[in-house]
Design an enzyme around this catalytic site. Structure first.
Site, PDB file in Angstrom:
ATOM      1  N   VAL A  10      -1.077  -0.912  -4.684  1.00 12.12           N
ATOM      2  CA  VAL A  10      -2.472  -0.070  -4.158  1.00 12.12           C
ATOM      3  C   VAL A  10      -1.928   1.142  -3.643  1.00 12.12           C
ATOM      4  CG1 VAL A  10      -4.413   0.197  -2.682  1.00 12.12           C
ATOM      5  CG2 VAL A  10      -3.427  -2.378  -3.204  1.00 12.12           C
ATOM      6  N   TYR A  12       0.748  -1.178  -0.113  1.00 15.51           N
ATOM      7  CA  TYR A  12       0.119   0.100   0.040  1.00 15.51           C
ATOM      8  C   TYR A  12       1.007   1.506   0.028  1.00 15.51           C
ATOM      9  CZ  TYR A  12      -4.582   2.183   0.397  1.00 15.51           C
ATOM     10  OH  TYR A  12      -5.680   2.843   0.219  1.00 15.51           O
ATOM     11  N   SER A  13       0.508   2.208  -0.978  1.00 13.68           N
ATOM     12  CA  SER A  13       1.345   3.464  -1.090  1.00 13.68           C
ATOM     13  C   SER A  13       3.029   3.104  -1.137  1.00 13.68           C
ATOM     14  CB  SER A  13       0.866   4.274   0.125  1.00 13.68           C
ATOM     15  OG  SER A  13       1.577   5.561  -0.139  1.00 13.68           O
ATOM     16  N   LEU A  14       3.978   3.645  -0.331  1.00 13.36           N
ATOM     17  CA  LEU A  14       5.244   3.366  -0.393  1.00 13.36           C
ATOM     18  C   LEU A  14       5.569   1.876  -0.251  1.00 13.36           C
ATOM     19  CD1 LEU A  14       8.129   4.441  -0.607  1.00 13.36           C
ATOM     20  CD2 LEU A  14       8.317   4.751   1.809  1.00 13.36           C
TER      21      LEU A  14
END
Length: 255
Positions: free
Chosen positions: A126, A98-100
């Site tokens: 994501v 998720y993200s980073l």
């Protein structure tokens, strides 16, 4: 060229929340966003039970690993994590970041493939730009005020943390370390993954542009599929049922 995995003797440290799935026909390894911890994936775990086992990764320097020094070398972190993940590869699995966390998930899969370990069936990226398109914002060098304003715009800090100066200070420090570790990392674009990539994004996410999302197509020799959801950067946590349904449907293509 192959690399040697560092077998983890502390798998429970990396994966503090054992799956409660009764029959793990497949596993999902989840990597959190910058500053985030493994506990954020517990709602997703409950939604994917009983047949899919969710194994959230706990990076050092947060939650139950608060006393462990936070990572400062992305490559070393990924190599050690790959050793721990390989021990869970005795059945079909996928990796979600998720993200980073999606950038780390990408590097994790590269490390597993280079080591000749069983590869995941798919990568779920994501709310994240492709690793090589991440802008050099140098947020790790921002002042606390600047960093706080940025994460507020992402709606990334719970109200209970915003209202507690001590908790907020610790959260910003962990976030700054995570961002700095990745900013120092030199991403190698000369190789690509061989597995499918599923890219999920919120339609009002201010942190990701369409060209950055499209960059995921160049990160694999396999297929890249895209889904857009209603919501912002944290749509996957705000609408857990929607994310769980998408992951279940897409993972079923390979398990």
């Amino acid at each position: 060229m192959t690399i040697q995995l560092i077998r983890s003797t502390r798998n429970r440290t990396w994966f503090p929340f054992p799956s409660r799935a009764r029959d793990e026909r497949a596993r999902l390894i989840c990597l959190p966003f910058a500053g985030g911890g493994a506990s954020r994936f517990l709602p997703l775990s409950r939604l994917l039970e009983p047949d899919l086992g969710v194994h959230p990764v706990q990076f050092p320097g947060r939650e139950g690993r608060f006393d462990d020094p936070a990572h400062s070398d992305a490559g070393a972190l990924v190599t050690e994590l790959a050793g721990a993940v390989a021990e869970l590869a005795d059945r079909p699995y996928a990796v979600l970041g998720y993200s980073l966390g999606a950038s780390y998930a990408y590097e994790l899969v590269r490390a597993l493939e280079k080591a000749g370990a069983p590869a995941p069936r798919a990568l779920f990226a994501v709310a994240s730009p492709a690793p090589h398109t991440r802008s050099a914002l140098r947020l790790s060098d921002a002042t606390d005020t600047e960093l706080l304003e940025r994460v507020k715009s992402w709606q990334a800090v719970p109200d209970e943390v915003l209202g507690d100066a001590e908790l907020l200070g610790m959260a910003l420090n962990t976030l700054r370390i995570d961002l700095g570790t990745w900013e120092r990392h030199r991403h190698d674009i000369s190789t690509r993954l061989s597995i499918p990539i599923h890219v999920y994004t919120g339609d009002t996410d201010p942190t990701v542009t369409r060209p950055q999302l499209a960059g995921w197509r160049t990160r694999t020799t396999g297929t890249a599929r895209f889904r857009t959801f209603t919501g912002g950067h944290f749509f996957g946590f705000d609408q857990g049922e929607v994310l769980a349904a998408a992951v279940r449907a897409d993972l079923a293509l390979y398990t």
